[in-house]
Design an enzyme around this catalytic site. Structure first.
Site, PDB file in Angstrom:
ATOM      1  N   LYS A 158       0.835  -1.220   0.000  1.00 53.11           N
ATOM      2  CA  LYS A 158       0.000   0.000   0.000  1.00 53.11           C
ATOM      3  C   LYS A 158       0.861   1.258   0.000  1.00 53.11           C
ATOM      4  CE  LYS A 158      -3.547   2.037   3.035  1.00 53.11           C
ATOM      5  NZ  LYS A 158      -4.123   1.935   4.391  1.00 53.11           N
TER       6      LYS A 158
ATOM      7  N   GLU B 156       5.982 -11.242  19.775  1.00 55.43           N
ATOM      8  CA  GLU B 156       5.244 -10.370  20.699  1.00 55.43           C
ATOM      9  C   GLU B 156       3.856 -10.919  21.021  1.00 55.43           C
ATOM     10  OE1 GLU B 156       5.724  -6.129  20.181  1.00 55.43           O
ATOM     11  OE2 GLU B 156       7.594  -6.425  19.075  1.00 55.43           O
TER      12      GLU B 156
ATOM     13  N   TYR C 188      -0.729  -3.520  19.008  1.00 55.04           N
ATOM     14  CA  TYR C 188      -0.005  -4.154  17.894  1.00 55.04           C
ATOM     15  C   TYR C 188       0.023  -5.670  18.066  1.00 55.04           C
ATOM     16  CZ  TYR C 188       4.061  -6.145  15.490  1.00 55.04           C
ATOM     17  OH  TYR C 188       4.884  -6.971  14.760  1.00 55.04           O
ATOM     18  N   SER C 189       0.501  -6.136  19.242  1.00 54.11           N
ATOM     19  CA  SER C 189       0.637  -7.586  19.400  1.00 54.11           C
ATOM     20  C   SER C 189      -0.727  -8.269  19.451  1.00 54.11           C
ATOM     21  CB  SER C 189       1.496  -7.945  20.613  1.00 54.11           C
ATOM     22  OG  SER C 189       1.047  -7.324  21.782  1.00 54.11           O
TER      23      SER C 189
ATOM     24  N   LYS D   8      -1.700  -8.777  15.860  1.00 58.46           N
ATOM     25  CA  LYS D   8      -0.929  -9.870  15.234  1.00 58.46           C
ATOM     26  C   LYS D   8      -1.411 -11.220  15.761  1.00 58.46           C
ATOM     27  CE  LYS D   8       2.149  -9.604  12.766  1.00 58.46           C
ATOM     28  NZ  LYS D   8       2.204  -9.540  11.271  1.00 58.46           N
TER      29      LYS D   8
END
Ligand code: NAD
Ligand code: TYD
Length: 339
Positions: A34, A127, A153-154, A157
């Site tokens: 992107k 993470e 974030y983690s 994920k």
């Protein structure tokens, strides 16, 4: 063989593309990216004219665009690197992390389901396991360690990993997942610890260490990560998770001190700690060693020297980034901290 690499204009995806184009000159490699703030087309400049390489600008969460790519290109393998990857940004605003990391992964998996694929590989992170205490150095993350994410974030994920496993179990998509420790090396965006510190030393700026600097990360030279993913997509077992990391644990303070020593200058400034800051990450790589024979080639001491040399030799690459949109982010995140 045709491989689609999503997020190939970023740090690890870019290194992986260079590695694969060199190692497999007859593979067709398509980069789908992107080009967010973290994507840099300059990283791919030297392969742009390679007839086996193609760049397509697209968002992995854009179903129409992704289905069109699958329909037209009919890839054999997808390696999904595309993600929002910076913990500090996820603390500022989690939304885009869910959109790209979770919905984007779902769109890719749906495309695999609709058009068929030989392998979908999800590039994940250690993470997702949360963190380890600092006072128990004999504890490591294995593939059996429960998911226990700390940051948005983690969490995003980890959610993506769960979706990948669910699409394997429910729809039989041939997937693999790798969970790697912190990478460093060429083309690393200068918002992350190592490139930020190198750039700040070279620009005579203070070095912002969060909290006490005692947090530990397990550092892996990016080429070793690329070698591991290459092995997994060719020889890894469908449905399996592989941890990647190489017993190169260092505290943040040790990392910063090493950079100061190598460059001969640099002034540490202790700043406010990151919210929810994970204490220690450390990988047990026994499974990938036993099943695929992978061990890291580059020690931290060697890798950090190579990395610093790369940043000295490629000032244009990171100076262009620092002078652009990233400047605003740096001002917002560090102006108060470093005041
Ligand atoms: P990066 O931030 O440097 O690059 C991410 C790339 O993805 C950029 O090129 C960006 O333009 C692209 N991208 C972002 N959103 C997109 C979207 N919606 N559609 C298409 N492209 C998009 O990240 P990185 O450090 O190279 O990490 C790559 C992957 O590896 C990530 O999935 C990350 O979670 C994982 N990982 C990173 C590390 C690390 O230390 N950096 C360690 C383990 C795992
Ligand atoms: P980072 O590179 O953001 O990776 P991650 O948080 O995904 O491990 O940070 C690595 C470590 O360095 C982490 O403990 C936070 C710390 N850090 C600082 O001390 N100062 C900084 O300016 C940055 C960006 C990170």
């Amino acid at each position: 063989m045709k491989i689609v690499i999503t997020g190939g204009a970023g740090f690890i995806g870019g290194n992986f593309l260079h590695y694969m184009l060199k190692k497999y000159p007859n593979y067709e490699m398509i980069c789908v990216d992107k080009l967010t703030y973290a994507g840099n087309i300059e990283t791919l400049e030297t392969v742009m004219n390679n007839p086996y390489f193609k760049f397509i600008k697209a968002d992995i969460a854009d179903r129409t665009a992704i289905y069109k790519i699958f329909e037209e290109e009919k890839p054999d393998i997808i390696v999904n690197f595309a993600a929002e990857s910076h913990v500090d940004r996820s603390i500022e605003d989690p939304s885009i992390f869910l959109q790209t990391n979770v919905i984007g992964t779902q769109v890719l998996l749906d495309a695999c389901r609709k058009f068929g694929i030989d392998r979908y590989h999800q590039v994940s992170t250690d993470e997702v396991y949360g963190d380890l205490p600092l006072d128990k150095p004999d504890l490591f993350f294995t593939e059996e360690t429960p998911i226990h994410a700390s940051s948005p974030y983690s969490a995003s994920k980890a959610s993506a990993d769960l979706l990948v496993q669910a699409y394997y179990r429910t729809f039989g998509i041939p997937v693999t997942i790798s969970r790697c420790s912190n990478n460093y090396g060429p083309y690393h965006f200068p918002e992350k610890l190592i490139p930020l510190m190198i750039a700040n030393v070279l620009n005579d700026k203070p070095l912002p260490v969060y909290g006490t600097g005692e947090n530990v990360r397990d550092w892996l030279y990016v080429e070793d990560h690329c070698i591991a993913i290459d092995l997994i997509i060719h020889k890894g077992k469908i449905g399996e998770i592989y941890n990647i990391g190489g017993h190169n644990e260092r505290s943040n303070l040790e990392v910063v001190q090493t950079i100061i020593t190598e460059l001969g200058k640099g002034e540490i400034r202790y700043v406010a700690d990151r919210a929810g800051h994970d204490k220690r990450y450390a990988i047990d790589p026994t499974k990938i060693y036993k099943e695929l024979g992978w061990i890291p080639k580059t020690s931290f001491d060697e890798g950090i020297k190579k990395t610093i040399k790369w940043y000295l030799d490629n000032k244009c690459w990171w100076q262009n980034i620092i002078s652009g949109e990233y400047k605003e982010y740096y001002k917002k995140m560090y102006e108060d901290k470093l005041a």
